[in-house]
Design an enzyme around this catalytic site. Structure first.
Site, PDB file in Angstrom:
ATOM      1  N   HIS A  82       0.708  -1.167   0.119  1.00  0.00           N
ATOM      2  CA  HIS A  82       0.099   0.044   0.019  1.00  0.00           C
ATOM      3  C   HIS A  82       0.881   1.233  -0.188  1.00  0.00           C
ATOM      4  O   HIS A  82       1.684   1.540   0.650  1.00  0.00           O
ATOM      5  CB  HIS A  82      -0.776  -0.001   1.265  1.00  0.00           C
ATOM      6  CG  HIS A  82      -1.757   1.513   1.528  1.00  0.00           C
ATOM      7  ND1 HIS A  82      -2.900   1.376   0.515  1.00  0.00           N
ATOM      8  CD2 HIS A  82      -1.591   2.468   2.021  1.00  0.00           C
ATOM      9  CE1 HIS A  82      -3.439   2.505   0.948  1.00  0.00           C
ATOM     10  NE2 HIS A  82      -2.661   3.384   1.686  1.00  0.00           N
ATOM     11  N   ASP A 161     -15.609   2.515   7.735  1.00  0.00           N
ATOM     12  CA  ASP A 161     -14.421   3.281   7.540  1.00  0.00           C
ATOM     13  C   ASP A 161     -14.686   4.374   6.386  1.00  0.00           C
ATOM     14  O   ASP A 161     -14.560   5.606   6.687  1.00  0.00           O
ATOM     15  CB  ASP A 161     -12.957   2.729   7.008  1.00  0.00           C
ATOM     16  CG  ASP A 161     -11.939   3.673   6.360  1.00  0.00           C
ATOM     17  OD1 ASP A 161     -11.571   4.264   7.254  1.00  0.00           O
ATOM     18  OD2 ASP A 161     -11.772   3.684   5.419  1.00  0.00           O
ATOM     19  N   ARG A 168     -15.202  12.704   8.698  1.00  0.00           N
ATOM     20  CA  ARG A 168     -13.919  13.299   9.217  1.00  0.00           C
ATOM     21  C   ARG A 168     -13.545  14.269   8.179  1.00  0.00           C
ATOM     22  O   ARG A 168     -13.007  15.471   8.797  1.00  0.00           O
ATOM     23  CB  ARG A 168     -12.822  12.324   9.382  1.00  0.00           C
ATOM     24  CG  ARG A 168     -12.875  11.172  10.568  1.00  0.00           C
ATOM     25  CD  ARG A 168     -11.983  10.235  10.508  1.00  0.00           C
ATOM     26  NE  ARG A 168     -10.660  10.444  10.311  1.00  0.00           N
ATOM     27  CZ  ARG A 168      -9.830   9.911   9.533  1.00  0.00           C
ATOM     28  NH1 ARG A 168     -10.254   8.715   9.193  1.00  0.00           N
ATOM     29  NH2 ARG A 168      -8.656  10.258   9.513  1.00  0.00           N
ATOM     30  N   SER A 183      -7.958   3.855   9.890  1.00  0.00           N
ATOM     31  CA  SER A 183      -8.636   4.014   8.422  1.00  0.00           C
ATOM     32  C   SER A 183      -7.777   3.025   7.353  1.00  0.00           C
ATOM     33  O   SER A 183      -8.555   2.548   6.706  1.00  0.00           O
ATOM     34  CB  SER A 183      -8.777   5.479   8.124  1.00  0.00           C
ATOM     35  OG  SER A 183      -9.148   5.439   6.734  1.00  0.00           O
ATOM     36  N   LYS A 187      -8.827  -1.349   5.939  1.00  0.00           N
ATOM     37  CA  LYS A 187      -9.025  -1.655   4.656  1.00  0.00           C
ATOM     38  C   LYS A 187      -8.101  -2.673   4.197  1.00  0.00           C
ATOM     39  O   LYS A 187      -8.495  -3.782   3.650  1.00  0.00           O
ATOM     40  CB  LYS A 187      -8.954  -0.454   3.653  1.00  0.00           C
ATOM     41  CG  LYS A 187     -10.117   0.408   3.667  1.00  0.00           C
ATOM     42  CD  LYS A 187      -9.926   1.691   2.835  1.00  0.00           C
ATOM     43  CE  LYS A 187      -9.167   2.748   3.590  1.00  0.00           C
ATOM     44  NZ  LYS A 187      -9.442   4.119   3.496  1.00  0.00           N
TER      45      LYS A 187
HETATM   46  N1  URA Z   1      -6.366   7.783   3.324  1.00  0.00           N
HETATM   47  C1  URA Z   1      -7.105   6.941   4.309  1.00  0.00           C
HETATM   48  O1  URA Z   1      -7.486   5.777   3.674  1.00  0.00           O
HETATM   49  N2  URA Z   1      -7.653   7.248   5.506  1.00  0.00           N
HETATM   50  C2  URA Z   1      -7.515   8.443   5.955  1.00  0.00           C
HETATM   51  O2  URA Z   1      -7.757   8.641   7.286  1.00  0.00           O
HETATM   52  C3  URA Z   1      -6.393   9.278   5.524  1.00  0.00           C
HETATM   53  C4  URA Z   1      -5.955   8.721   4.018  1.00  0.00           C
END
Ligand code: URA
Length: 435
Positions: A82, A161, A168, A183, A187
């Site tokens: 990632h 999320d 957010r 967050s 994933k």
């Molecule tokens: N990318 C994400 O997936 N989540 C965040 O909180 C910030 C960047």
């Protein structure tokens, strides 16, 4: 349990229990906890913070809020990668075929680009016919047969999320380390890989501009991954100038292909070798970094990595001829050289500005609905530390519209800074966390 009490507890600086965090995530996800209470909790977390256990609890609750991909039908250790995103970040396009050519299984879910950063899925769509909207069964089959597959993130992946991030975003609570880490990792955990290698970018083109913040984020994510039983390693890499030379979808695909042919930019190839080595070691496919890097280099020099990319493109409906003949990829009508305004050394390039320049040309999205132009972008000729003579070409702008090109060139020139004194070039790998 009452949401009011959960908010009050965090507001007063106390730690939340696993049950309280589960209660919040479940209730917010099913709509029984309204946005205003979730916002209040996010703001309380923003000011009071979360400890390691709370951060892990939040991550696990969000990861389990939707489908948890079960990759157990795919034999072998599955490794995910990632990137926190950047400008010219075409890493997956070269890196994943390289590691797959060394036997590493990669089952990856990717996203589209938004704002000044690009997305892997958009870049892959430069191959006519290519699709990442594939059923999970085909995704698994491709990992088994080709060695890797990349699909778009499904709606069912960590939906809590998705909802919380949107909240957010509009309540000024994005930039909290624990919230960002949970967050991203929710994933990654839901996507099912056994080991995770994180490329955490740092600098003016990155989500994390300050080095210390990038390190803190990487440390948080590594802790979460390892606590969740997934071997996790983070590499902090430079994003203070674009990665490689090409910025823009088809242009980046071309650069990624050149890299697989052994003709890639040095910073980009170095990053691929570093991340690739971590993926092979984390997955148990290589005993150490040195062995892994030798094998990765061999995968490139033998042409096996390039063949893997072609095999992957074909397996997902694309035309593999484009891999062997990237000149067929879409091209812009105008290719305009940008001349250096003065003689000197390049002392810096404001990286996010280069991403914005590509967006101005039509190569990126301001909103999720925007349609992007695959052909446009920028190819830099000079990066930090290079010497230029006045009038020498700094970059080429690939455009389909003269007006957009003019605006792009005006901003691009502002993104460069010059010095009479010699400047050091950027070091691509800053540090590694989690070994
Ligand atoms: N990318 C994400 O997936 N989540 C965040 O909180 C910030 C960047």
């Amino acid at each position: 349990m009452r949401m009011y009490d959960v908010i009050k507890k965090k507001r007063d600086g106390n730690s939340l229990s696993t049950e309280e965090i589960d209660f919040f995530v479940r209730g917010f996800n099913d709509g029984s906890i309204p946005d205003y209470q979730a916002s209040a909790l996010m703001m309380a977390i923003f000011f009071r913070g979360m400890n390691e256990k709370e951060t892990l609890d939040l991550t696990m609750a969000m990861a389990h809020s939707g489908d948890m991909l079960d990759l157990s039908r795919i034999p072998g250790v599955k490794v995910d990668k990632h990137s926190t995103g950047g400008v010219g970040d075409k890493t997956s396009l070269s890196l994943i075929p390289m590691v797959a050519a060394c036997g590493c299984k990669v089952a990856k879910m990717s996203g589209r680009g938004l704002g000044h950063t690009g997305g892997t899925i958009d870049k892959l769509e430069s191959f006519p016919g290519f699709s990442t909207s594939i059923p999970v069964e085909q995704f698994e089959k491709n990992v088994n047969t080709v060695g890797f597959s990349i699909m778009g993130q499904t709606k069912e992946l960590a939906p809590a999320d998705k909802k919380l991030y949107a909240l957010r975003d509009i309540t000024a609570t994005v930039d909290n380390m624990s919230l960002i880490a949970s967050s991203i990792m929710s994933k990654k955990l839901a996507a099912g890989a056994d080991a995770i290698v994180l490329d955490v970018k740092t600098g003016s083109g990155a989500f994390m501009k300050k080095y210390e913040d990038s390190v803190s984020l990487a440390e948080e994510m590594v802790k979460i991954g390892n606590n969740a039983g997934r071997k996790t390693i983070a590499v902090i890499s430079d994003m203070d100038e674009p990665l490689g030379y090409a910025v823009g979808n088809a242009l980046e695909v071309k650069e990624a292909i050149e890299t697989l042919k052994g003709n890639g930019p040095e910073d980009f190839y170095t990053l691929c070798l570093e991340l690739g080595a971590k993926m092979l070691v984390a997955g148990g496919y290589a005993p150490d970094d040195a062995n892994a890097k030798e094998r990765l280099k061999e995968a490139v020099s033998s042409g096996k990595a390039l063949d893997k990319l072609a095999e992957f493109v074909k397996a997902q409906g694309g035309d593999p001829d484009y891999v062997y003949d990237p000149g067929k990829l879409s091209k812009a009508d105008l290719v305009i050289p940008v001349a250096a305004p003065e003689t000197g050394y390049i002392s810096g390039i404001t990286c996010d500005e280069v991403g914005i320049c590509s967006m101005i040309l039509g190569g990126g999205r301001e909103t999720k609905e925007d349609i992007i132009d695959m052909a446009v972008g920028i190819v830099l000729c000079k990066k930090k530390g290079d010497h230029v003579e006045k009038g020498e070409t700094l970059a080429y702008v690939h455009a389909n519209d003269q007006k957009k090109a003019d605006e792009c060139i005006r901003r691009l020139l502002k993104a460069y800074s010059f010095s009479k004194d010699k400047c050091e070039g950027k070091k691509i790998i800053k540090t590694v966390i989690g070994l």
